[in-house]
Design a protein around this motif. Sequence first.
Motif, PDB file in Angstrom:
ATOM      1  N   ILE A 104       0.837  -1.201   0.000  1.00 16.85           N
ATOM      2  CA  ILE A 104       0.000   0.000   0.000  1.00 16.85           C
ATOM      3  C   ILE A 104       0.875   1.255   0.000  1.00 16.85           C
ATOM      4  N   ALA A 105       1.894   1.273   0.851  1.00 19.88           N
ATOM      5  CA  ALA A 105       2.756   2.456   0.963  1.00 19.88           C
ATOM      6  C   ALA A 105       3.487   2.718  -0.356  1.00 19.88           C
ATOM      7  N   ARG A 106       3.986   1.657  -0.988  1.00 20.94           N
ATOM      8  CA  ARG A 106       4.707   1.830  -2.257  1.00 20.94           C
ATOM      9  C   ARG A 106       3.782   2.382  -3.338  1.00 20.94           C
ATOM     10  N   LEU A 107       2.601   1.800  -3.462  1.00 18.31           N
ATOM     11  CA  LEU A 107       1.668   2.241  -4.497  1.00 18.31           C
ATOM     12  C   LEU A 107       1.143   3.650  -4.213  1.00 18.31           C
ATOM     13  N   ALA A 108       0.966   3.971  -2.941  1.00 11.16           N
ATOM     14  CA  ALA A 108       0.501   5.320  -2.587  1.00 11.16           C
ATOM     15  C   ALA A 108       1.548   6.370  -2.961  1.00 11.16           C
ATOM     16  N   ALA A 109       2.814   6.070  -2.687  1.00 10.17           N
ATOM     17  CA  ALA A 109       3.887   7.013  -3.039  1.00 10.17           C
ATOM     18  C   ALA A 109       3.960   7.203  -4.550  1.00 10.17           C
ATOM     19  N   GLN A 110       3.836   6.107  -5.299  1.00  6.12           N
ATOM     20  CA  GLN A 110       3.848   6.214  -6.748  1.00  6.12           C
ATOM     21  C   GLN A 110       2.610   6.966  -7.241  1.00  6.12           C
ATOM     22  N   GLY A 111       1.468   6.726  -6.607  1.00  8.50           N
ATOM     23  CA  GLY A 111       0.253   7.438  -6.973  1.00  8.50           C
ATOM     24  C   GLY A 111       0.388   8.944  -6.783  1.00  8.50           C
ATOM     25  N   GLN A 112       1.057   9.343  -5.697  1.00  7.73           N
ATOM     26  CA  GLN A 112       1.268  10.772  -5.452  1.00  7.73           C
ATOM     27  C   GLN A 112       2.112  11.391  -6.563  1.00  7.73           C
ATOM     28  N   ARG A 113       3.128  10.641  -7.019  1.00  5.13           N
ATOM     29  CA  ARG A 113       3.960  11.152  -8.120  1.00  5.13           C
ATOM     30  C   ARG A 113       3.151  11.255  -9.414  1.00  5.13           C
ATOM     31  N   LEU A 114       2.292  10.262  -9.659  1.00  6.34           N
ATOM     32  CA  LEU A 114       1.483  10.276 -10.874  1.00  6.34           C
ATOM     33  C   LEU A 114       0.432  11.386 -10.841  1.00  6.34           C
ATOM     34  N   MET A 115      -0.005  11.759  -9.656  1.00  9.89           N
ATOM     35  CA  MET A 115      -0.942  12.887  -9.541  1.00  9.89           C
ATOM     36  C   MET A 115      -0.290  14.170 -10.038  1.00  9.89           C
ATOM     37  N   GLN A 116       1.017  14.279  -9.843  1.00 10.29           N
ATOM     38  CA  GLN A 116       1.746  15.434 -10.357  1.00 10.29           C
ATOM     39  C   GLN A 116       1.963  15.307 -11.858  1.00 10.29           C
ATOM     40  N   THR A 117       2.365  14.121 -12.294  1.00 11.91           N
ATOM     41  CA  THR A 117       2.657  13.901 -13.715  1.00 11.91           C
ATOM     42  C   THR A 117       1.435  14.133 -14.592  1.00 11.91           C
ATOM     43  N   TYR A 118       0.286  13.592 -14.140  1.00 11.39           N
ATOM     44  CA  TYR A 118      -0.937  13.672 -14.944  1.00 11.39           C
ATOM     45  C   TYR A 118      -1.962  14.641 -14.340  1.00 11.39           C
ATOM     46  N   GLY A 119      -1.468  15.632 -13.597  1.00 11.30           N
ATOM     47  CA  GLY A 119      -2.359  16.548 -12.907  1.00 11.30           C
ATOM     48  C   GLY A 119      -3.466  17.140 -13.763  1.00 11.30           C
ATOM     49  N   PRO A 120      -3.149  17.801 -14.883  1.00 14.58           N
ATOM     50  CA  PRO A 120      -4.206  18.399 -15.711  1.00 14.58           C
ATOM     51  C   PRO A 120      -5.211  17.374 -16.227  1.00 14.58           C
ATOM     52  N   THR A 134      -7.818  10.166  -7.094  1.00 23.98           N
ATOM     53  CA  THR A 134      -7.182   9.133  -6.276  1.00 23.98           C
ATOM     54  C   THR A 134      -7.846   7.765  -6.484  1.00 23.98           C
ATOM     55  N   ILE A 135      -9.158   7.745  -6.700  1.00 22.67           N
ATOM     56  CA  ILE A 135      -9.856   6.472  -6.895  1.00 22.67           C
ATOM     57  C   ILE A 135      -9.438   5.815  -8.202  1.00 22.67           C
ATOM     58  N   ILE A 136      -9.396   6.585  -9.284  1.00 25.51           N
ATOM     59  CA  ILE A 136      -9.044   5.949 -10.558  1.00 25.51           C
ATOM     60  C   ILE A 136      -7.555   5.594 -10.614  1.00 25.51           C
ATOM     61  N   LEU A 137      -6.716   6.382  -9.946  1.00 24.86           N
ATOM     62  CA  LEU A 137      -5.305   6.000  -9.848  1.00 24.86           C
ATOM     63  C   LEU A 137      -5.154   4.709  -9.050  1.00 24.86           C
TER      64      LEU A 137
END
Length: 419
Positions: A104-120, A134-137
């Motif tokens: 969970i921690a690993r995927l959450a950290a990666q999800g946070q990075r992807l929120m920045q990458t695909y923000g728009p 966050t749900i679809i990620l």
Amino acid sequence: MAAIGWNALRRLRLAIAIMVALALGAGVPPAHAADAGFARFIAAIWPEAQRAGVSRATFDSVTTGLEPDYKLPDLILPGRPATGAPSQAEFVQVPADYLKEKSIARLAAQGQRLMQTYGPTLNAIEKRFGVPATIILAIWGRETDYGRYALPYDAMRVLATQAYVGRRKEQYRTEFIDGLLLLQRGDVSRKNFRASWGGATGLTQFLPSELAKHGVDFDGDGRVDIWTSVPDALASAAQQLVNKGWRPGLRWAYEVRAPANVDCTEGVPEVTKPIGEWLREGFLPVRGQKLTAAERAQPASLLQPEGIYGPSFLTTKNYFVIKEYNFSDLYVLFVGHLADRMTSPLPFATPWSASTQLRSRDVEAMQRHLTRIGLYKDKIDGKAGMLTRAALGAYQKSAGLKVDCWPSDAVLRAMSAAR
């Protein structure tokens, strides 16, 4: 005479060799007999495919040289023991194993990075569909580890094999035709059309029929590409949730502490009460969380994945919408909790217990007994889901046992003694 004798001897030897070969091969069908049957089966699909809009060129291109994969699970093959579906982690692991903190921690950290990458893109998807980024990620992370997991099978071969000798032939016949249409439209190349053993495909794991219903061309290139286009894959996941009833602004669930006198048999979707009523009965939001009047008015069901052990949750309508993606409570808990962890570092407030999971055949034995005595009316599948746990609790009440709604060796022994 000598020449005649030699020829006769050669003919005799040849006859003997043929008889020996026939004897050794007795009862063994020709190597390609099953494949010939498969070829006839595929040919018989053509009229139906044509009516669905598949061109002859597409059909021939895909089916020429196509062979079944008899090593797939969940097949019914003549002369062989029936193969079952591989045990899904969602149904054979206890929550502590499935919801591992490290994962969970690993995927959450990666999800946070992807929120920045695909923000728009994520903001645009959330604005259009009302599903949090966050749900679809989290769905993407659970399904294919954000695309790092390479799907192992040729999708069309899987769909054709399952349609030919699988347990759900009619369903997969439709999926095969929908797969042909995907290729014909150019949404995916034959090379990139990879799938799980069950035929789910793409970054966010859709069956072809589901993609036909919910697919979205979000990047505007004229095709729905959930294999290489992250915007299309995430928007399609959001559209599927919306089409299945997603309600914007509603949480998926609330973790709560159950009162000591909790009746775990109420942990079924049919028992729904406003959250405020659950709170008046002694359920407390964890960590002192304060709920608004609107939240308290929302209907919710009780979920106790380990019976009275481990965390408890009040699940909303959106919980069951996510469950349409994968019919498993642990899957929804993983997705929902992973989504929460992208904005909060807090794990579940109540730790999972050290409970062990009975083997599927033992849970099946319990389900059969519960069915015989009228407490259980669902599938005999060896999976200790909501209905099975509630039925176990009802049995424990009637038998004077501790009511914990958990399939344990003690309950199994009690049932065996009763039989």
